[in-house]
Enzyme design. Structure first.
Site, mmCIF file in Angstrom:
data_model
loop_
_atom_site.group_PDB
_atom_site.id
_atom_site.type_symbol
_atom_site.label_atom_id
_atom_site.label_comp_id
_atom_site.label_asym_id
_atom_site.label_seq_id
_atom_site.Cartn_x
_atom_site.Cartn_y
_atom_site.Cartn_z
ATOM 1 N N ARG A 373 46.402 45.088 26.945
ATOM 2 C CA ARG A 373 47.135 46.172 27.599
ATOM 3 C C ARG A 373 48.573 46.252 27.084
ATOM 4 N NH1 ARG A 373 50.340 46.205 32.462
ATOM 5 N NH2 ARG A 373 50.521 48.325 33.305
ATOM 6 N N SER A 385 46.874 51.524 32.616
ATOM 7 C CA SER A 385 46.850 50.527 33.694
ATOM 8 C C SER A 385 45.592 49.673 33.584
ATOM 9 C CB SER A 385 46.884 51.218 35.056
ATOM 10 O OG SER A 385 45.662 51.900 35.290
ATOM 11 N N SER A 476 36.687 51.445 43.291
ATOM 12 C CA SER A 476 37.709 51.381 44.347
ATOM 13 C C SER A 476 38.594 50.168 44.084
ATOM 14 C CB SER A 476 37.047 51.263 45.734
ATOM 15 O OG SER A 476 38.032 51.183 46.744
ATOM 16 N N ASN A 477 39.889 50.391 43.895
ATOM 17 C CA ASN A 477 40.811 49.322 43.493
ATOM 18 C C ASN A 477 41.886 49.127 44.576
ATOM 19 O OD1 ASN A 477 42.612 47.575 42.279
ATOM 20 N ND2 ASN A 477 42.542 48.589 40.290
ATOM 21 N N GLY A 501 39.700 43.639 42.844
ATOM 22 C CA GLY A 501 40.752 42.885 43.501
ATOM 23 C C GLY A 501 41.958 42.691 42.603
ATOM 24 N N HIS A 528 20.115 48.870 47.714
ATOM 25 C CA HIS A 528 18.946 48.070 47.327
ATOM 26 C C HIS A 528 17.700 48.918 47.077
ATOM 27 C CE1 HIS A 528 17.073 44.369 46.487
ATOM 28 N NE2 HIS A 528 17.683 43.623 47.393
ATOM 29 N N ASP A 532 18.260 46.398 42.162
ATOM 30 C CA ASP A 532 17.842 45.067 42.592
ATOM 31 C C ASP A 532 18.937 44.055 42.280
ATOM 32 O OD1 ASP A 532 15.353 45.986 43.484
ATOM 33 O OD2 ASP A 532 14.518 45.833 41.460
#
Length: 555
Positions: A373, A385, A476-477, A501, A528, A532
């Site tokens: 980066r 980013s 989703s961050n 995370g 599910h 799987d």
């Protein structure tokens, strides 16, 4: 007259209680403060006290039976008194109240019949359309929209309108958007006030030649307002005072030992607040039990004088410490649920309770990604980013694992060959998920510029339906907020969602030695029905390899 005992409301969530045990039987004498029965509520088993003196004339509930709050349980009165009159009066009053609304509703059709002819005047919508009248309805501005709130009117009744004029701003579940009339004439009617909601396809305005009578179109709305007016005038029932009193002083069952002080919970509370030692109080209820009036009538000075002439201070028992009373204020604010929040609640609840979720977590060594980066940003036209790198890596990994890039269709599973990555963004009223389309074929700089543009539009509520439709996978961050690890609810109809995370500086083992490292945790949430466990694990392994060796993203 005899007093009717009803099931008290002993907790804020109680709707019924189970009569666990009767402590009195028919014919027994009862004093105020005596325990009549034990009641099992949704919180605990509690004592039910009597607030009257007399004889127990009637018991209407057997032990072990569940009784709704306010139901008749017993009757107390004078010995030999006819309690049936009080019982019938109590039952008759509740029946009369329950039948009253029925009588009112039976008369409602007559009123409607009388009013209907007066409202039926005027031409129909089809006839008015032939005269140049246009009915403006709430448009469907997104695929999830069911209603819209009028944020602002730009015209008022009587104003001249052109077909390209903006009539109003409408707040949807995604953004605030402009509504045009597409008609020329005079604004004859506004059907929804500023700040009010209208269902999709509901009438919000009417435009046409000045002076046109549009009562024929509005007749239906006038009729529907009648029942609301009647319901507003309906008498409000007052909660029985006995129930409120009973719940305020509802006692708790006590059984510590034979030597304990017998007192009702209310008496204990008052004594505690006043700093009174219960062992010095004489009880007036059955078995010497202390009740509220005993505490209120207790005089410490008088009791001290009734003893021996003087007691040496060093022989007096140590007084129990008095805990000071702190009085706080219950305070809160409420606000109406926004359109966005309504849809978020509906869609996420449907996803969570419809799709069987499971989660897989993996740790990523981000040392090489951090170095890459830095090198990229030294030459890139747009700063990249870590989230941009994750989006690109996810898109490349999905091409190798199409089963994760899928969605459940009931009788079929859709395997997407394109990679449209939804990027979850927090905004003031909730959450939006704009889509980076065909992300696998775009450069990191391109993805970065697109995400930044979406972010600016989302904050300004300028996103359009095309911006948030068609995702095949979502990222989703919350790492930017310092969250180490979390799980997300799948953004339906996607088959999976990735939770990103924060990058943490932690000691890691490399080549047998403990050295400083930078680790990021990714959690994959899977439906599910289409993904799987092994399939999700293989996808994460591919994604891990791409992020730990980012040079592979350029291949």
């Amino acid at each position: 007259m005899a007093d009717v005992i009803k099931m008290p409301k002993m907790s804020d969530t109680m709707t019924e209680g189970v009569l666990a045990k009767w402590h009195k039987k028919v014919g027994d004498k009862v004093k105020s403060g005596d325990v009549l029965a034990e009641v099992e509520t949704d919180k605990a088993t509690m004592d039910m006290e009597s607030y009257w003196d007399g004889v127990l004339l009637y018991v209407g509930v057997e032990e072990g039976t569940a009784v709704p709050v306010d139901a008749i349980m017993a009757v107390i009165g004078k010995e030999g008194e006819d309690y049936k009159a009080a019982l019938e009066a109590e039952k008759g009053g509740s029946e009369a109240e329950s039948e009253k609304p029925k009588a009112e509703s039976a008369e409602a059709p007559k009123e409607k019949e009388e009013v209907a002819p007066a409202q039926g005047g005027g031409l129909s919508e089809e006839e008015l359309a032939a005269k140049g009248v246009t009915v403006i309805r709430m448009p469907l501005l997104s695929d999830t929209m069911t209603e819209g709130v009028i944020a602002e009117w730009h015209k008022k009744v009587g104003d001249k309108v052109k077909d390209d004029d903006v009539l109003a701003d409408v707040e949807t579940d995604k953004a605030t958007m402009e509504v045009m009339g597409y008609a020329t004439g005079t604004l004859l009617h506004i059907g929804v006030e500023k700040g009010s909601a209208a269902k999709v396809n509901g009438i919000i305005a009417i435009v046409g030649p000045e002076g046109t009578d549009v009562s024929g179109i509005l007749a239906g709305g006038a009729q529907s307002s009648k029942p609301k007016a009647e319901s507003a005038d309906a008498p409000k029932e007052e909660a029985p005072k006995a129930t409120a009193d009973a719940s305020a002083s509802a006692p708790v069952a006590e059984s510590l030992s034979d030597s304990r002080v017998k007192a009702s919970p209310l008496a204990k509370k008052i004594a505690k607040d006043k700093g009174i030692d219960l062992s010095q109080v004489a009880g007036s209820a059955e078995g010497g039990r202390i009740i509220k009036k005993d505490i209120e009538n207790f005089k410490p000075a008088a009791q001290a004088e009734s003893g021996n002439a003087k007691v040496e201070s060093n022989s007096a028992p140590a007084a129990a410490p008095v805990i000071p009373t702190f009085v706080g204020e219950v305070k809160f604010t409420e606000q109406p649920v926004s359109q966005m929040r309504k849809v978020i609640a509906k869609r996420l609840a449907e996803s969570l309770f419809t799709a069987p979720h499971f989660y897989l977590t993996v740790s990523i060594d981000m040392d090489n990604a951090m170095a890459a980066r830095t090198a990229i940003n030294a030459v890139a036209p747009v700063k990249v980013s870590f989230n941009d790198i994750v989006i690109k890596a996810v898109a490349v990994a999905l091409k190798k694992h199409p089963a994760v890039n899928s969605s459940w269709g009931g009788d079929k599973i859709r395997f997407n060959e394109h990679t449209n990555i939804g990027v979850a963004m927090a905004v003031e009223d909730g959450l939006l998920v704009p889509v980076v389309r065909f992300a696998d074929g775009k450069s990191l700089s391109h993805i970065s510029a697109e995400v930044k543009d979406f972010g600016a539009k989302a904050k300004a509520k300028k996103l359009q339906p095309a911006d948030w439709e068609g995702s095949t996978f979502t990222v989703s961050n919350l790492g930017m907020f310092g969250i180490d690890e979390f799980t997300s609810i799948i953004n339906s109809p996607d088959g999976a969602i990735l939770s990103v995370g924060a990058i943490q500086a932690v000691p890691v083992v490399k080549n047998g030695a403990v050295v400083p490292g930078n680790v990021m945790k990714l959690t994959l949430g899977c439906d599910h029905r289409v993904v799987d466990g092994a399939t999700g694990a293989q996808f994460l392994q591919t994604l891990k390899g791409l992020l730990e060796e980012p040079i592979r993203l350029l291949a």
